[in-house]
Design a protein around this motif. Structure first.
Motif, PDB file in Angstrom:
ATOM      1  N   GLY A 179      76.908 -42.192 -78.858  1.00  0.00           N
ATOM      2  CA  GLY A 179      75.507 -42.264 -78.597  1.00  0.00           C
ATOM      3  C   GLY A 179      74.917 -41.011 -78.668  1.00  0.00           C
ATOM      4  N   LEU A 180      75.238 -40.102 -77.676  1.00  0.00           N
ATOM      5  CA  LEU A 180      75.081 -38.786 -77.366  1.00  0.00           C
ATOM      6  C   LEU A 180      75.839 -37.934 -78.061  1.00  0.00           C
ATOM      7  CD1 LEU A 180      73.034 -36.780 -75.617  1.00  0.00           C
ATOM      8  CD2 LEU A 180      74.951 -36.605 -73.788  1.00  0.00           C
ATOM      9  N   ALA A 181      75.257 -37.059 -79.110  1.00  0.00           N
ATOM     10  CA  ALA A 181      76.107 -36.076 -79.831  1.00  0.00           C
ATOM     11  C   ALA A 181      76.011 -34.682 -79.530  1.00  0.00           C
ATOM     12  CB  ALA A 181      75.574 -35.940 -81.167  1.00  0.00           C
ATOM     13  N   SER A 182      74.905 -34.185 -79.050  1.00  0.00           N
ATOM     14  CA  SER A 182      74.658 -32.812 -78.467  1.00  0.00           C
ATOM     15  C   SER A 182      73.581 -32.929 -77.470  1.00  0.00           C
ATOM     16  CB  SER A 182      74.599 -32.056 -79.441  1.00  0.00           C
ATOM     17  OG  SER A 182      73.411 -32.047 -80.120  1.00  0.00           O
ATOM     18  N   LEU A 183      73.529 -31.619 -76.509  1.00  0.00           N
ATOM     19  CA  LEU A 183      72.344 -31.252 -75.695  1.00  0.00           C
ATOM     20  C   LEU A 183      71.734 -30.196 -76.343  1.00  0.00           C
ATOM     21  CD1 LEU A 183      74.215 -31.657 -72.327  1.00  0.00           C
ATOM     22  CD2 LEU A 183      72.610 -33.389 -73.283  1.00  0.00           C
ATOM     23  N   ALA A 184      70.313 -30.246 -76.319  1.00  0.00           N
ATOM     24  CA  ALA A 184      69.519 -29.006 -76.828  1.00  0.00           C
ATOM     25  C   ALA A 184      69.371 -28.277 -75.366  1.00  0.00           C
ATOM     26  CB  ALA A 184      68.373 -29.612 -77.464  1.00  0.00           C
TER      27      ALA A 184
ATOM     28  N   GLY B 207      58.446 -17.231 -67.635  1.00  0.00           N
ATOM     29  CA  GLY B 207      57.558 -18.372 -67.616  1.00  0.00           C
ATOM     30  C   GLY B 207      57.413 -19.264 -68.657  1.00  0.00           C
ATOM     31  N   GLU B 208      58.195 -19.045 -69.863  1.00  0.00           N
ATOM     32  CA  GLU B 208      58.224 -19.923 -71.061  1.00  0.00           C
ATOM     33  C   GLU B 208      59.700 -20.222 -71.278  1.00  0.00           C
ATOM     34  OE1 GLU B 208      55.500 -18.481 -74.182  1.00  0.00           O
ATOM     35  OE2 GLU B 208      57.020 -19.241 -75.633  1.00  0.00           O
ATOM     36  N   LEU B 209      59.863 -21.568 -71.643  1.00  0.00           N
ATOM     37  CA  LEU B 209      61.217 -22.009 -72.012  1.00  0.00           C
ATOM     38  C   LEU B 209      61.293 -21.963 -73.693  1.00  0.00           C
ATOM     39  CD1 LEU B 209      63.193 -23.909 -70.704  1.00  0.00           C
ATOM     40  CD2 LEU B 209      62.242 -26.017 -71.465  1.00  0.00           C
ATOM     41  N   HIS B 210      62.614 -21.149 -73.758  1.00  0.00           N
ATOM     42  CA  HIS B 210      62.880 -20.838 -75.056  1.00  0.00           C
ATOM     43  C   HIS B 210      64.356 -21.432 -75.480  1.00  0.00           C
ATOM     44  CE1 HIS B 210      60.247 -17.342 -75.580  1.00  0.00           C
ATOM     45  NE2 HIS B 210      60.453 -17.258 -74.368  1.00  0.00           N
ATOM     46  N   TYR B 211      64.153 -22.208 -76.768  1.00  0.00           N
ATOM     47  CA  TYR B 211      65.483 -22.915 -77.304  1.00  0.00           C
ATOM     48  C   TYR B 211      66.595 -21.593 -77.487  1.00  0.00           C
ATOM     49  CZ  TYR B 211      68.233 -25.596 -80.572  1.00  0.00           C
ATOM     50  OH  TYR B 211      69.173 -26.327 -81.175  1.00  0.00           O
ATOM     51  N   ARG B 212      67.915 -22.036 -76.704  1.00  0.00           N
ATOM     52  CA  ARG B 212      68.988 -21.497 -77.005  1.00  0.00           C
ATOM     53  C   ARG B 212      70.212 -22.234 -77.654  1.00  0.00           C
ATOM     54  NH1 ARG B 212      66.119 -17.842 -76.521  1.00  0.00           N
ATOM     55  NH2 ARG B 212      65.705 -16.424 -74.540  1.00  0.00           N
ATOM     56  N   GLY B 213      70.069 -23.241 -78.426  1.00  0.00           N
ATOM     57  CA  GLY B 213      71.081 -23.874 -79.282  1.00  0.00           C
ATOM     58  C   GLY B 213      71.534 -25.356 -78.723  1.00  0.00           C
ATOM     59  N   LYS B 214      72.666 -25.573 -79.259  1.00  0.00           N
ATOM     60  CA  LYS B 214      73.065 -27.010 -78.891  1.00  0.00           C
ATOM     61  C   LYS B 214      74.527 -26.806 -78.383  1.00  0.00           C
ATOM     62  CE  LYS B 214      71.868 -29.258 -82.665  1.00  0.00           C
ATOM     63  NZ  LYS B 214      71.697 -30.230 -83.795  1.00  0.00           N
ATOM     64  N   VAL B 215      74.818 -27.835 -77.411  1.00  0.00           N
ATOM     65  CA  VAL B 215      76.232 -27.989 -77.031  1.00  0.00           C
ATOM     66  C   VAL B 215      76.572 -29.314 -77.550  1.00  0.00           C
ATOM     67  CG1 VAL B 215      75.550 -28.552 -74.628  1.00  0.00           C
ATOM     68  CG2 VAL B 215      77.889 -27.542 -75.062  1.00  0.00           C
ATOM     69  N   GLY B 216      77.842 -29.450 -78.063  1.00  0.00           N
ATOM     70  CA  GLY B 216      78.567 -30.795 -78.250  1.00  0.00           C
ATOM     71  C   GLY B 216      79.642 -30.993 -77.913  1.00  0.00           C
ATOM     72  N   THR B 217      80.310 -30.249 -77.178  1.00  0.00           N
ATOM     73  CA  THR B 217      81.780 -30.190 -76.681  1.00  0.00           C
ATOM     74  C   THR B 217      81.707 -30.263 -75.144  1.00  0.00           C
ATOM     75  OG1 THR B 217      82.079 -28.009 -77.085  1.00  0.00           O
ATOM     76  CG2 THR B 217      82.715 -29.564 -78.708  1.00  0.00           C
TER      77      THR B 217
ATOM     78  N   LEU C 170      73.123 -19.458 -78.297  1.00  0.00           N
ATOM     79  CA  LEU C 170      74.658 -19.492 -77.807  1.00  0.00           C
ATOM     80  C   LEU C 170      75.730 -19.939 -78.887  1.00  0.00           C
ATOM     81  CD1 LEU C 170      74.028 -21.571 -74.486  1.00  0.00           C
ATOM     82  CD2 LEU C 170      73.733 -18.999 -74.924  1.00  0.00           C
ATOM     83  N   ARG C 171      76.725 -19.040 -78.896  1.00  0.00           N
ATOM     84  CA  ARG C 171      77.723 -19.228 -79.821  1.00  0.00           C
ATOM     85  C   ARG C 171      78.964 -20.063 -79.160  1.00  0.00           C
ATOM     86  NH1 ARG C 171      79.825 -15.027 -82.712  1.00  0.00           N
ATOM     87  NH2 ARG C 171      80.567 -16.578 -84.327  1.00  0.00           N
ATOM     88  N   HIS C 172      79.739 -21.079 -79.724  1.00  0.00           N
ATOM     89  CA  HIS C 172      80.592 -21.629 -79.174  1.00  0.00           C
ATOM     90  C   HIS C 172      80.499 -22.325 -77.789  1.00  0.00           C
ATOM     91  CE1 HIS C 172      82.611 -20.119 -82.712  1.00  0.00           C
ATOM     92  NE2 HIS C 172      82.499 -18.904 -82.408  1.00  0.00           N
ATOM     93  N   SER C 173      79.454 -22.913 -77.570  1.00  0.00           N
ATOM     94  CA  SER C 173      79.071 -23.196 -76.147  1.00  0.00           C
ATOM     95  C   SER C 173      79.987 -24.728 -75.955  1.00  0.00           C
ATOM     96  CB  SER C 173      77.757 -23.522 -76.249  1.00  0.00           C
ATOM     97  OG  SER C 173      77.222 -24.546 -77.313  1.00  0.00           O
ATOM     98  N   VAL C 174      80.337 -24.792 -74.632  1.00  0.00           N
ATOM     99  CA  VAL C 174      80.876 -25.811 -74.077  1.00  0.00           C
ATOM    100  C   VAL C 174      80.404 -26.440 -72.798  1.00  0.00           C
ATOM    101  CG1 VAL C 174      83.210 -26.581 -73.270  1.00  0.00           C
ATOM    102  CG2 VAL C 174      83.286 -24.933 -75.061  1.00  0.00           C
TER     103      VAL C 174
END
Length: 172
Positions: free
Chosen positions: A66-71, A78-88, A141-145
């Motif tokens: 079901g869940l593959a990764s979190l964004a 004051g602003e939310l910025h995208y930092r990548g996904k974590v899937g492990t 983020l690189r190599h996120s866990v």
């Protein structure tokens, strides 16, 4: 580069190197003789950075239960910025429980700029503890866990930020 010798358990040294923002530590088997250059008796252990990041969305997959990764997102000015996904870093029980919580957060979600199109967006009310190697030049983020989940404190006064004619609330 700082070089010194420590015998015994290297975990405290590794943790201190991580706290100081050093690249990591190099260790050698005590029984091995010193040889210049690379060898199997020397081990390089890179330090990981740790931070809390907002869960802004997720991706799904049948293979990943079901869940593959979190964004992930990060508040900046004051602003939310995208930092990548974590899937492990998830076990089966965590995947199922987290997906159930995230599915209830679709209403009021706002897509983040620079993110892939396959993300299912959620309201940014959950935060995850993440270990990562470093950040790319565009601050992903690189190599996120995934290391754990924590709720963003909802009792704090909320500040409001306008993004794409929708409201995102920062819980601080």
């Amino acid at each position: 580069a700082v070089a010194f010798h420590v015998e015994g358990d290297g975990r405290p040294l590794y943790e201190r190197a991580s706290e100081l923002g050093l690249e990591g530590i190099v260790s050698k088997r005590t029984s091995a003789t010193y040889h210049s250059g690379r060898s199997k008796t020397w081990t390089k252990t890179k330090a990981l950075a740790t931070g809390d990041f907002v869960i802004a969305g997720y991706t799904t997959s049948q293979r990943a239960e079901g869940l593959a990764s979190l964004a992930l997102g990060e508040w900046e000015h004051g602003e939310l910025h995208y930092r990548g996904k974590v899937g492990t870093g998830f076990d089966s029980a965590t995947l199922q429980a987290l997906l159930q919580r995230l599915e209830a957060l679709h209403a009021g979600a706002v897509p983040l700029d620079g993110a892939p199109k396959d993300i299912i967006w959620v309201r940014p009310v959950l935060s995850a503890r993440i270990h990562y190697a470093n950040r790319t030049s565009d601050n992903l983020l690189r190599h996120s866990v995934f290391k754990g989940l924590r709720d963003v404190e909802l009792s704090a006064p909320a500040t409001t930020v306008q993004r794409k004619r929708q409201t995102v609330r920062h819980p601080s």
